[in-house]
Enzyme design. Structure first.
Site, PDB file in Angstrom:
ATOM      1  N   PRO A  91       0.508  -1.471   0.143  1.00 29.85           N
ATOM      2  CA  PRO A  91       0.051  -0.432   0.084  1.00 29.85           C
ATOM      3  C   PRO A  91       1.135   1.099   0.016  1.00 29.85           C
ATOM      4  O   PRO A  91       0.414   2.458   0.048  1.00 29.85           O
ATOM      5  CB  PRO A  91      -0.391   0.203   1.379  1.00 29.85           C
ATOM      6  CG  PRO A  91      -0.224  -0.830   2.081  1.00 29.85           C
ATOM      7  CD  PRO A  91       0.517  -2.277   1.367  1.00 29.85           C
ATOM      8  N   GLU A 119       1.642  -7.802   8.688  1.00 30.19           N
ATOM      9  CA  GLU A 119       2.138  -6.424   8.859  1.00 30.19           C
ATOM     10  C   GLU A 119       3.265  -5.585   7.247  1.00 30.19           C
ATOM     11  O   GLU A 119       3.208  -4.750   7.775  1.00 30.19           O
ATOM     12  CB  GLU A 119       3.074  -5.983   9.303  1.00 30.19           C
ATOM     13  CG  GLU A 119       1.711  -5.644  11.010  1.00 30.19           C
ATOM     14  CD  GLU A 119       0.491  -4.747  10.648  1.00 30.19           C
ATOM     15  OE1 GLU A 119       1.069  -4.238  10.166  1.00 30.19           O
ATOM     16  OE2 GLU A 119      -0.351  -5.861  11.639  1.00 30.19           O
ATOM     17  N   ARG A 157      -3.937  -8.409 -19.925  1.00 32.81           N
ATOM     18  CA  ARG A 157      -4.640  -7.070 -21.385  1.00 32.81           C
ATOM     19  C   ARG A 157      -4.057  -6.565 -21.835  1.00 32.81           C
ATOM     20  O   ARG A 157      -5.085  -6.389 -23.065  1.00 32.81           O
ATOM     21  CB  ARG A 157      -5.257  -6.014 -20.478  1.00 32.81           C
ATOM     22  CG  ARG A 157      -6.490  -7.222 -19.904  1.00 32.81           C
ATOM     23  CD  ARG A 157      -7.840  -6.755 -19.049  1.00 32.81           C
ATOM     24  NE  ARG A 157      -8.289  -6.099 -19.892  1.00 32.81           N
ATOM     25  CZ  ARG A 157      -9.923  -6.686 -20.311  1.00 32.81           C
ATOM     26  NH1 ARG A 157     -10.082  -7.592 -21.302  1.00 32.81           N
ATOM     27  NH2 ARG A 157     -10.396  -5.420 -21.666  1.00 32.81           N
ATOM     28  N   ASP A 172     -11.736   0.496 -23.788  1.00 31.90           N
ATOM     29  CA  ASP A 172     -12.033   0.984 -22.162  1.00 31.90           C
ATOM     30  C   ASP A 172     -12.073   1.758 -21.573  1.00 31.90           C
ATOM     31  O   ASP A 172     -10.993   2.545 -21.930  1.00 31.90           O
ATOM     32  CB  ASP A 172     -10.927  -0.599 -21.920  1.00 31.90           C
ATOM     33  CG  ASP A 172     -11.360  -2.177 -21.602  1.00 31.90           C
ATOM     34  OD1 ASP A 172     -12.236  -2.062 -21.891  1.00 31.90           O
ATOM     35  OD2 ASP A 172     -10.485  -2.572 -21.325  1.00 31.90           O
TER      36      ASP A 172
HETATM   37  N1  SAH Z   1       1.157  -2.966   7.909  1.00 35.60           N
HETATM   38  C1  SAH Z   1       1.109  -2.320   6.469  1.00 35.60           C
HETATM   39  C2  SAH Z   1      -0.139  -2.959   5.420  1.00 35.60           C
HETATM   40  C3  SAH Z   1      -0.172  -5.113   5.604  1.00 35.60           C
HETATM   41  S1  SAH Z   1      -1.127  -5.147   4.282  1.00 35.60           S
HETATM   42  C4  SAH Z   1       0.731  -0.957   5.933  1.00 35.60           C
HETATM   43  O1  SAH Z   1       0.435  -0.120   6.641  1.00 35.60           O
HETATM   44  O2  SAH Z   1       1.114  -0.331   4.933  1.00 35.60           O
HETATM   45  C5  SAH Z   1      -0.773  -6.862   4.071  1.00 35.60           C
HETATM   46  C6  SAH Z   1      -0.031  -6.849   2.735  1.00 35.60           C
HETATM   47  O3  SAH Z   1      -1.186  -6.983   1.980  1.00 35.60           O
HETATM   48  C7  SAH Z   1       1.280  -6.123   2.205  1.00 35.60           C
HETATM   49  O4  SAH Z   1       2.146  -6.215   2.522  1.00 35.60           O
HETATM   50  C8  SAH Z   1       1.053  -6.047   0.912  1.00 35.60           C
HETATM   51  O5  SAH Z   1       1.907  -6.911  -0.197  1.00 35.60           O
HETATM   52  C9  SAH Z   1      -0.334  -6.097   0.690  1.00 35.60           C
HETATM   53  N2  SAH Z   1      -1.127  -4.910   0.100  1.00 35.60           N
HETATM   54  C10 SAH Z   1      -2.323  -4.442   1.309  1.00 35.60           C
HETATM   55  N3  SAH Z   1      -3.015  -3.147   0.769  1.00 35.60           N
HETATM   56  C11 SAH Z   1      -2.550  -3.084  -0.529  1.00 35.60           C
HETATM   57  C12 SAH Z   1      -2.782  -2.387  -1.369  1.00 35.60           C
HETATM   58  N4  SAH Z   1      -3.324  -0.881  -1.769  1.00 35.60           N
HETATM   59  N5  SAH Z   1      -1.576  -2.493  -2.856  1.00 35.60           N
HETATM   60  C13 SAH Z   1      -0.759  -3.748  -3.468  1.00 35.60           C
HETATM   61  N6  SAH Z   1      -0.796  -4.187  -2.188  1.00 35.60           N
HETATM   62  C14 SAH Z   1      -1.473  -4.282  -0.828  1.00 35.60           C
END
Ligand code: SAH
Length: 245
Positions: A91, A119, A157, A172
């Protein structure tokens, strides 16, 4: 031209294979347009308990994916595909959109996606192993699998031959900077709701103009940010000025 090679590193391989076995992507794999290697991170642990995660230093909540199995899994992929572009799903990564999908489709022949869990992953992976971090949006989901699938799907795609009719990709949403126009299929009248007459008229130019107008209307309503950046013709601007916002 050879396959576009995807490698996905995950603790839940079955999530990846399930989605990528059906539909357009399943066909692309069967035809060899793309190939997908799914790697279980746990297979690269070396301890008795096959631990892929551990407590975070500093006493934060939750668990963090250990660096060793991820480094080893990437090294294993690199032995086969030395050129693979290494991406961590996170994220905290750069936001993914249609332009980013096109860039990857044109700029790489092999991409490895690392799926985090809990996490997230040890920062040494971020600093010393990967080429970039990608986020699919400003929200947190439970693991990188869904995010990796979004990237595999959207990028694949864009590759020639994956979607049967190339025009269906270029028409698209987002491809031309605005959303796609509304679409209808049979029946012509459903519970008193009619398909717009112009679509049945056979006048291709009028149909095209009507669809462009409806696409603009929808984009202004749902995504005013896209309208600001879109390339608009004089006719587009006239139309938007004529209808109320
Ligand atoms: N504690 C982290 C979130 C971990 S979520 C933070 O606050 O940044 C667990 C896993 O889900 C992450 O390591 C990632 O690989 C995936 N993930 C969660 N949300 C995501 C998003 N918006 N985009 C891409 N990967 C995501």
């Amino acid at each position: 031209m050879g396959s576009f090679v995807w490698d996905v590193l995950t603790l839940f391989p079955e999530m990846i294979t399930a989605y990528l076995s059906a539909g357009i992507l399943g066909r692309a794999r069967n035809q060899g347009t793309i190939s997908v290697g799914v790697h279980d991170i746990r297979e690269h642990t070396r301890d008795k308990h096959r631990m892929a995660d551990d407590y975070p230093y500093g006493g934060d909540a939750g668990m963090v994916l250990k660096p060793e199995p991820i480094f080893r899994a990437v090294e294993c992929v690199r032995e086969k595909n030395p050129e693979s572009h290494i991406v961590l799903m996170s994220p905290g990564g750069r936001p993914f959109d249609q332009a980013a999908a096109l860039r990857l489709a044109r700029g790489a022949r092999a991409v490895t996606l690392i799926c985090g869990r809990y996490e997230g992953v040890d920062e040494r992976v971020v600093q010393h192993l990967i080429d970039e971090e990608i986020s699919i949006g400003d929200y947190v989901i439970s693991g990188g699998e869904l995010a990796a699938l979004v990237v595999v799907d959207a990028v694949s795609r864009c590759l020639p031959g994956v979607v049967g009719d190339a025009q269906s990709v270029t028409s698209d949403s987002f491809y031309r900077g605005i959303l796609k126009h509304p679409q209808y299929t049979r029946p012509e009248v459903y519970r008193g709701m009619r398909v717009p007459a112009v679509l049945l008229s056979g006048h291709h130019e009028e149909i095209r103009r009507y669809q462009r107008h409806k696409a603009l209307e929808k984009t202004r309503r749902n995504r005013p940010d896209l309208i600001e950046r879109a390339e608009l013709s004089e006719d587009d601007r006239d139309y938007l000025a004529r209808i109320l916002p």
